[in-house]
Design a protein around this motif. Structure first.
Motif, PDB file in Angstrom:
ATOM      1  N   MET A   1       4.322   5.767   2.311  1.00  0.00           N
ATOM      2  CA  MET A   1       4.855   7.264   2.826  1.00  0.00           C
ATOM      3  C   MET A   1       4.914   7.357   3.873  1.00  0.00           C
ATOM      4  SD  MET A   1       4.670  10.170   0.588  1.00  0.00           S
ATOM      5  CE  MET A   1       5.937  11.311   1.536  1.00  0.00           C
ATOM      6  N   GLU A   2       4.706   6.430   4.679  1.00  0.00           N
ATOM      7  CA  GLU A   2       5.143   6.842   6.365  1.00  0.00           C
ATOM      8  C   GLU A   2       6.388   6.468   6.427  1.00  0.00           C
ATOM      9  OE1 GLU A   2       3.474   3.270   9.985  1.00  0.00           O
ATOM     10  OE2 GLU A   2       2.294   4.723   8.956  1.00  0.00           O
TER      11      GLU A   2
ATOM     12  N   GLU B   1       4.122  14.656  -1.896  1.00  0.00           N
ATOM     13  CA  GLU B   1       3.048  13.284  -0.831  1.00  0.00           C
ATOM     14  C   GLU B   1       2.738  12.559  -1.824  1.00  0.00           C
ATOM     15  OE1 GLU B   1       2.209  14.428   2.628  1.00  0.00           O
ATOM     16  OE2 GLU B   1       4.219  15.460   3.170  1.00  0.00           O
ATOM     17  N   GLN B   2       2.113  12.345  -3.143  1.00  0.00           N
ATOM     18  CA  GLN B   2       1.286  11.976  -4.147  1.00  0.00           C
ATOM     19  C   GLN B   2       2.586  10.821  -4.952  1.00  0.00           C
ATOM     20  OE1 GLN B   2      -1.812  12.990  -4.683  1.00  0.00           O
ATOM     21  NE2 GLN B   2      -1.495  14.547  -2.620  1.00  0.00           N
ATOM     22  N   HIS B   3       1.897  10.625  -5.008  1.00  0.00           N
ATOM     23  CA  HIS B   3       2.659   9.163  -5.729  1.00  0.00           C
ATOM     24  C   HIS B   3       1.405   8.467  -7.004  1.00  0.00           C
ATOM     25  CE1 HIS B   3      -0.333   7.125  -4.045  1.00  0.00           C
ATOM     26  NE2 HIS B   3      -0.353   6.099  -4.779  1.00  0.00           N
TER      27      HIS B   3
ATOM     28  N   TYR C   1       4.958   1.996  -7.930  1.00  0.00           N
ATOM     29  CA  TYR C   1       4.305   3.318  -7.081  1.00  0.00           C
ATOM     30  C   TYR C   1       5.511   4.266  -7.079  1.00  0.00           C
ATOM     31  CZ  TYR C   1       0.338   1.183  -5.165  1.00  0.00           C
ATOM     32  OH  TYR C   1      -1.016   0.327  -4.036  1.00  0.00           O
TER      33      TYR C   1
ATOM     34  N   PHE D   1       7.347   7.695  -6.298  1.00  0.00           N
ATOM     35  CA  PHE D   1       7.450   8.572  -5.075  1.00  0.00           C
ATOM     36  C   PHE D   1       8.925   9.115  -5.263  1.00  0.00           C
ATOM     37  CE2 PHE D   1       5.339   5.461  -2.917  1.00  0.00           C
ATOM     38  CZ  PHE D   1       4.381   6.357  -1.977  1.00  0.00           C
TER      39      PHE D   1
ATOM     40  N   ARG E   1       0.897  -0.631  -0.125  1.00  0.00           N
ATOM     41  CA  ARG E   1       0.291  -0.026  -0.543  1.00  0.00           C
ATOM     42  C   ARG E   1       1.087   1.350  -0.020  1.00  0.00           C
ATOM     43  NH1 ARG E   1      -1.938  -2.020   4.648  1.00  0.00           N
ATOM     44  NH2 ARG E   1      -1.733  -0.234   6.033  1.00  0.00           N
ATOM     45  N   PRO E   2       0.706   2.243  -1.025  1.00  0.00           N
ATOM     46  CA  PRO E   2       1.136   3.758  -0.975  1.00  0.00           C
ATOM     47  C   PRO E   2       1.625   4.116   0.850  1.00  0.00           C
ATOM     48  CG  PRO E   2      -1.124   3.453  -1.926  1.00  0.00           C
ATOM     49  CD  PRO E   2      -0.984   2.652  -1.543  1.00  0.00           C
ATOM     50  N   ASP E   3       0.509   4.319   1.405  1.00  0.00           N
ATOM     51  CA  ASP E   3       0.421   4.932   1.998  1.00  0.00           C
ATOM     52  C   ASP E   3       1.565   4.471   3.226  1.00  0.00           C
ATOM     53  OD1 ASP E   3      -1.272   2.296   2.597  1.00  0.00           O
ATOM     54  OD2 ASP E   3      -1.613   3.347   4.866  1.00  0.00           O
ATOM     55  N   MET E   4       2.311   3.112   3.321  1.00  0.00           N
ATOM     56  CA  MET E   4       3.165   2.204   4.060  1.00  0.00           C
ATOM     57  C   MET E   4       4.356   2.944   3.777  1.00  0.00           C
ATOM     58  SD  MET E   4       2.105  -1.249   4.520  1.00  0.00           S
ATOM     59  CE  MET E   4       2.063  -2.200   2.201  1.00  0.00           C
TER      60      MET E   4
END
Length: 89
Positions: free
Chosen positions: A32-33, A47-49, A60, A62, A27-30
């Motif tokens: 980004m974290e 912060e967008q991918h 993804y 980044f 997941r992209p949120d993982m």
């Protein structure tokens, strides 16, 4: 044959990071974290991918800003441990 010299990099530097993994796990949120934990706040918009999906895999991309030469390796090592990660470019 002589090896090509490593290019000179000036910091801070902005680079793309592509993470490829299994669609149902990564997941992209993982990602980004971890980027925020290792590098701190990123430039607005970074912060967008972008994502690209093929079969059961997703990639993804980044954009991150590395403040110095010591930050990329620990970040990549942490990303590699995320569930579903297959490869990084």
């Amino acid at each position: 044959m002589e090896a090509c010299p490593r290019p000179e990099i000036t910091y801070p530097t902005r680079i793309p990071m592509k993470i490829i993994g299994r669609q149902e796990e990564l997941r992209p949120d993982m990602v980004m974290e971890l980027i925020l934990a290792h590098l701190g706040p990123q430039a607005e918009g970074d912060e967008q991918h972008s994502a690209n999906c093929k079969g059961s895999f997703i990639s993804y991309t980044f954009w991150v800003t590395l403040p110095d030469a010591t930050k990329e390796t620990p970040l990549r090592e942490a990303i590699q441990k995320l569930p579903g990660v297959v490869m990084q470019l």
